[in-house]
Scaffold this motif. Structure first.
Motif, short mmCIF file in Angstrom:
data_model
loop_
_atom_site.label_atom_id
_atom_site.label_comp_id
_atom_site.label_asym_id
_atom_site.label_seq_id
_atom_site.Cartn_x
_atom_site.Cartn_y
_atom_site.Cartn_z
N LEU A 292 34.24 58.94 44.42
CA LEU A 292 35.03 58.46 43.29
C LEU A 292 36.31 59.26 43.14
N ARG A 296 40.09 57.53 43.36
CA ARG A 296 40.84 57.66 42.11
C ARG A 296 42.27 58.11 42.35
N ALA A 306 38.87 50.02 47.37
CA ALA A 306 37.72 49.18 47.02
C ALA A 306 36.48 49.50 47.84
N HIS A 327 30.62 49.84 48.72
CA HIS A 327 31.60 49.22 47.83
C HIS A 327 31.83 50.08 46.60
N PHE A 328 33.04 50.06 46.10
CA PHE A 328 33.39 50.84 44.90
C PHE A 328 32.46 50.51 43.73
N GLN A 329 32.14 49.24 43.58
CA GLN A 329 31.27 48.83 42.47
C GLN A 329 29.89 49.48 42.57
N ALA A 330 29.38 49.63 43.81
CA ALA A 330 28.08 50.28 44.00
C ALA A 330 28.14 51.75 43.58
N LEU A 332 29.73 53.00 41.16
CA LEU A 332 29.68 53.11 39.70
C LEU A 332 28.26 52.98 39.14
N ARG A 333 27.34 52.46 39.97
CA ARG A 333 25.98 52.23 39.49
C ARG A 333 25.05 53.42 39.74
N GLU A 334 25.51 54.40 40.54
CA GLU A 334 24.64 55.50 40.95
C GLU A 334 25.03 56.81 40.29
N ASP A 368 33.03 37.87 51.00
CA ASP A 368 33.71 38.19 49.73
C ASP A 368 34.22 39.63 49.70
#
Length: 413
Positions: A292, A296, A306, A327-330, A332-334, A368
């Motif tokens: 991250l 950033r 991404a 993925h960046f979204q993953a 954020l979940r950990e 995607d």
């Protein structure tokens, strides 16, 4: 009303919908004695196209907003011989006034007379200081009190003009430069910082890139290329004569030149020809917190931020064995302490550098994704292809210079 306060302001139609932004004011400069009349405004509408708005179609203008009758041109603005752009051409003009004093124009004021015609009312000038490091005194003078505004200057600065462009995105600044004369364009380029110029060059059509790079000092040209992303630098150098490209490569920092040379061996419309060698790469033992922190970084392009590319050392391209992506979204979940090696996705047959444009585009659409890793036959990561580079090749050739003139209800100038 001083122009520095209204340049960049939104332009609205009568019902309050924004139609664009004010970028300049068009003047008719007749002589040194006769104050110029305002002919109209240069408005940047959707798609970064600049159009001409006659001053007669402006119903209200102040430092907060500009309101029009709602009717706009449909053609890209092209300055006529008898017209002068107040901001782009008169800012930074050297003038004389008073008893032999010399100064530089840094702002221009316009005003409306009783007949509702707009004219230049005053010119703000900064006197040239006789002491190093000190700013000269500022003066606000009438047009006929100045000498040097009615004729083109042989060599003109761009400091005050660039101050009005400071907040513009690189693509918008590139669009503004494209509409200027070669002389004025190169005067502005001379005062841009290397990093800013690199960002602007990446957004310009090839012929303008070659024009600008061709007049820069070779050492500065090499510095600017070093600030560009390797794939864009490779594309630019690929369009130059071989001797000129080789000279610039020799002047670049060795590491930067090596990345560019590696990309120049690939065909243009292949994964290797489109990829960048600077994706975000981490070893499997790195943590989510480290990942991250890397994405950033403010200078990181969104498409490259991404996704994290996880590889065995070395983690500079070409890397050790490529393990997969996160993925960046993953991320954020950990929890921050989670190792990225435990999160990789690697079940896709990633493209090789010789993969075609259509194959890369199909993979991006099928999964995607906004970026794809490019690997060799031994599963070493060579780089990444981002969706913006794919779109750049899928769009019609010369799309940056095309002008969509399908504005409904518009009038031709």
């Amino acid at each position: 009303m001083f122009l520095s306060r209204i340049v960049g302001q939104a332009v609205f139609d009568p019902v309050g919908d924004q139609v664009g932004k004010l970028r300049d004011v068009v003047l008719a400069v007749r002589s040194a004695r006769q104050r110029p009349r305002v002919l109209g405004l240069v408005v940047e509408v959707l798609g970064r196209r600049r159009v001409f708005l006659p001053i007669t179609r402006v119903t209200s203008m102040d430092s907060g907003q500009i309101i029009t009758t709602g009717v706009l041109n449909v053609r890209r603005f092209e300055k006529r011989r008898a017209e002068t752009l107040a901001v782009h051409e008169l800012f930074d003009r050297t003038v004389t006034f008073g008893e032999g004093l010399t100064g530089t124009v840094y702002d221009i004021a316009i005003d409306q007379d009783p007949r509702r015609d707009w004219y230049v009312s005053d010119v703000a000038v900064q006197e040239k200081s006789k002491r190093f490091g000190r700013r000269g005194a500022s003066h606000v003078l009438e047009w006929d009190q100045l000498t040097g505004l009615a004729q083109e200057e042989i060599s003109q600065g761009a400091t005050h003009l660039l101050a009005t462009m400071d907040e513009m995105r690189p693509a918008d600044l590139a669009n503004a430069l494209r509409d200027l004369t070669p002389k004025r364009r190169l005067e502005i380029v001379a005062e841009l910082g290397d990093e800013r110029l690199a960002d602007v060059l990446e957004e310009m059509p090839e012929k303008f890139q070659a024009e600008i790079l061709g007049v820069l000092d070779p050492e500065r040209g090499a510095d600017v290329l070093g600030e560009m992303s390797p794939d864009d630098a490779a594309d630019l150098l690929g369009g130059l004569p071989a001797q000129a490209a080789e000279q610039l490569l020799r002047l670049m920092e060795p590491d930067d030149a090596e990345d560019v040379r590696r990309l120049m061996i690939y065909e243009d419309r292949t994964a290797g020809g489109m990829m960048t060698t600077e994706p975000v790469i981490l070893p499997p033992g790195a943590t989510v917190a480290e990942a991250l922190a890397m994405v950033r970084e403010p200078e990181r392009p969104p498409a490259l931020a991404a996704m994290i590319y996880v590889c065995r050392p070395p983690v500079e391209t070409p890397t050790g064995r490529f393990l997969g992506v996160v993925h960046f979204q993953a991320l954020l979940r950990e929890p921050p302490s989670t190792l990225v090696g435990a999160m990789v996705e690697g079940d896709i047959d990633w493209p090789r550098p010789e993969a075609s444009l259509s194959h890369v585009a199909n993979l991006l659409a099928a999964y995607d994704m906004v970026a794809l890793p490019v690997v060799d036959e031994n599963q070493h990561l060579l780089g990444a292809v981002t969706i913006d580079d794919v779109l750049d090749h899928l769009l019609p050739e010369g799309w940056r210079e095309q002008d969509d003139t399908s504005t409904e209800g518009g009038l031709v100038r």
